[in-house]
Design an enzyme around this catalytic site. Structure first.
Site, PDB file in Angstrom:
ATOM      1  N   THR A  41      -8.628   1.728   6.818  1.00 41.40           N
ATOM      2  CA  THR A  41      -8.144   0.363   7.065  1.00 41.40           C
ATOM      3  C   THR A  41      -6.646   0.344   7.356  1.00 41.40           C
ATOM      4  O   THR A  41      -6.045  -0.722   7.429  1.00 41.40           O
ATOM      5  CB  THR A  41      -8.435  -0.550   5.859  1.00 41.40           C
ATOM      6  OG1 THR A  41      -7.924   0.063   4.669  1.00 41.40           O
ATOM      7  CG2 THR A  41      -9.922  -0.795   5.706  1.00 41.40           C
ATOM      8  N   ASP A  60       0.820  -1.207   0.000  1.00 38.43           N
ATOM      9  CA  ASP A  60       0.000   0.000   0.000  1.00 38.43           C
ATOM     10  C   ASP A  60       0.857   1.261   0.000  1.00 38.43           C
ATOM     11  O   ASP A  60       0.457   2.294  -0.539  1.00 38.43           O
ATOM     12  CB  ASP A  60      -0.936   0.003   1.211  1.00 38.43           C
ATOM     13  CG  ASP A  60      -2.085  -0.993   1.059  1.00 38.43           C
ATOM     14  OD1 ASP A  60      -2.392  -1.367  -0.093  1.00 38.43           O
ATOM     15  OD2 ASP A  60      -2.671  -1.389   2.075  1.00 38.43           O
ATOM     16  N   ASN A  75      -4.669   8.775   2.189  1.00 39.66           N
ATOM     17  CA  ASN A  75      -4.893   7.955   3.377  1.00 39.66           C
ATOM     18  C   ASN A  75      -5.191   8.774   4.626  1.00 39.66           C
ATOM     19  O   ASN A  75      -6.295   8.735   5.143  1.00 39.66           O
ATOM     20  CB  ASN A  75      -3.672   7.066   3.644  1.00 39.66           C
ATOM     21  CG  ASN A  75      -3.920   5.612   3.305  1.00 39.66           C
ATOM     22  OD1 ASN A  75      -4.843   5.290   2.558  1.00 39.66           O
ATOM     23  ND2 ASN A  75      -3.106   4.737   3.835  1.00 39.66           N
TER      24      ASN A  75
END
Length: 255
Positions: free
Chosen positions: A157, A53, A117
């Site tokens: 997440t 990620d 994010n």
């Protein structure tokens, strides 16, 4: 989609070269195969990301075209395939067998910088806890903590989840505010609409970290939803709930 680019984690150089050869043999044009920021602003139809990620986040800040990810890290929430699924990807690419998973960014207006994010304000390890004031249209909140985080649904997440924040479905029009190591147990995350402009004031200068990159010391910032978006290509059978069950064990049927 004819013009493709490959952005990869350095450790996956061999996998990237293998994928490049497969694509060239199928008649696609690979405009770049890079692990550096030289891909910035390159115009291709699709950027293929090999890595975790973190690699995907980096790519999202460098290009404006759709992205598709291959998991080469631990969790890979942003990935659609594993690095063992090149054949499946090629089949989907030939048949345009994708759906677009559109993600929104936050904007830190003080820096004109974007965030996919999370935005994190956090003290140094040798600093004392700080007092934080958060103000938005519906009122004010105060925290005595090590820091404060604003997370997008995409980031829910990630680090936000580790801090005890909720999981948001990717299309949720909201973001999460979570204190970092608050003094009071009653201090928990709050979910607010993504049309809010959030002003954050800290009584001391602390680290501003955006998507894992430290931008230096700040005591005041303003965060809001950005017009910038990015499209993540997913196989048509992609299921977010399946992803969180497999990667986190959340909501998994036991019996």
């Amino acid at each position: 989609m004819k013009h493709l680019g490959i952005f990869y984690k350095p450790e996956l150089f061999g996998k990237a070269e293998s994928l490049k050869e497969l694509l060239l043999n199928e008649g696609y044009i690979v405009d770049y195969c890079e692990s550096s920021e030289r891909i910035k602003n390159n115009k291709v139809d699709l950027t293929i990301v090999l890595g975790g990620d973190g690699t995907f986040l980096k790519a999202s800040h460098l290009v404006n075209n759709p992205l598709v990810g291959f998991k080469g890290g631990r969790l890979g929430f942003l990935s659609s395939y594993t690095v063992e699924e090149f054949d499946k990807f090629l089949k989907d690419l030939k048949n345009n067998n994708f759906v677009s998973d559109e993600r929104t960014f936050l904007k830190v207006s003080d820096l004109n910088t974007f965030c996919l994010n999370e935005v994190l304000l956090v003290k140094d390890p040798d600093q004392k806890m700080v007092d934080i004031k958060i103000s938005f249209q519906d009122g004010e909140l105060f925290f005595h903590a090590d820091g404060i985080m604003l997370s997008t649904p995409t980031g829910s997440t990630g680090y936000s989840l580790s801090l005890g924040g909720p999981i948001l479905l990717p299309n949720t029009k909201a973001f999460v505010i979570t204190p970092v190591a608050p003094q009071f147990l009653a201090s928990r995350s709050i979910v607010i609409p993504d049309n809010e402009k959030v002003n954050i004031e800290v009584d001391k200068r602390v680290n501003l970290i955006i998507d894992g990159v430290n931008f230096g010391k700040f005591s005041k910032i303003t965060v809001m939803k950005s017009k910038k978006k990015i499209s993540i290509l997913r196989p048509v059978d992609y299921d977010f709930t399946k992803s969180i069950k497999e990667k986190l064990g959340y909501g998994k049927k036991i019996l």
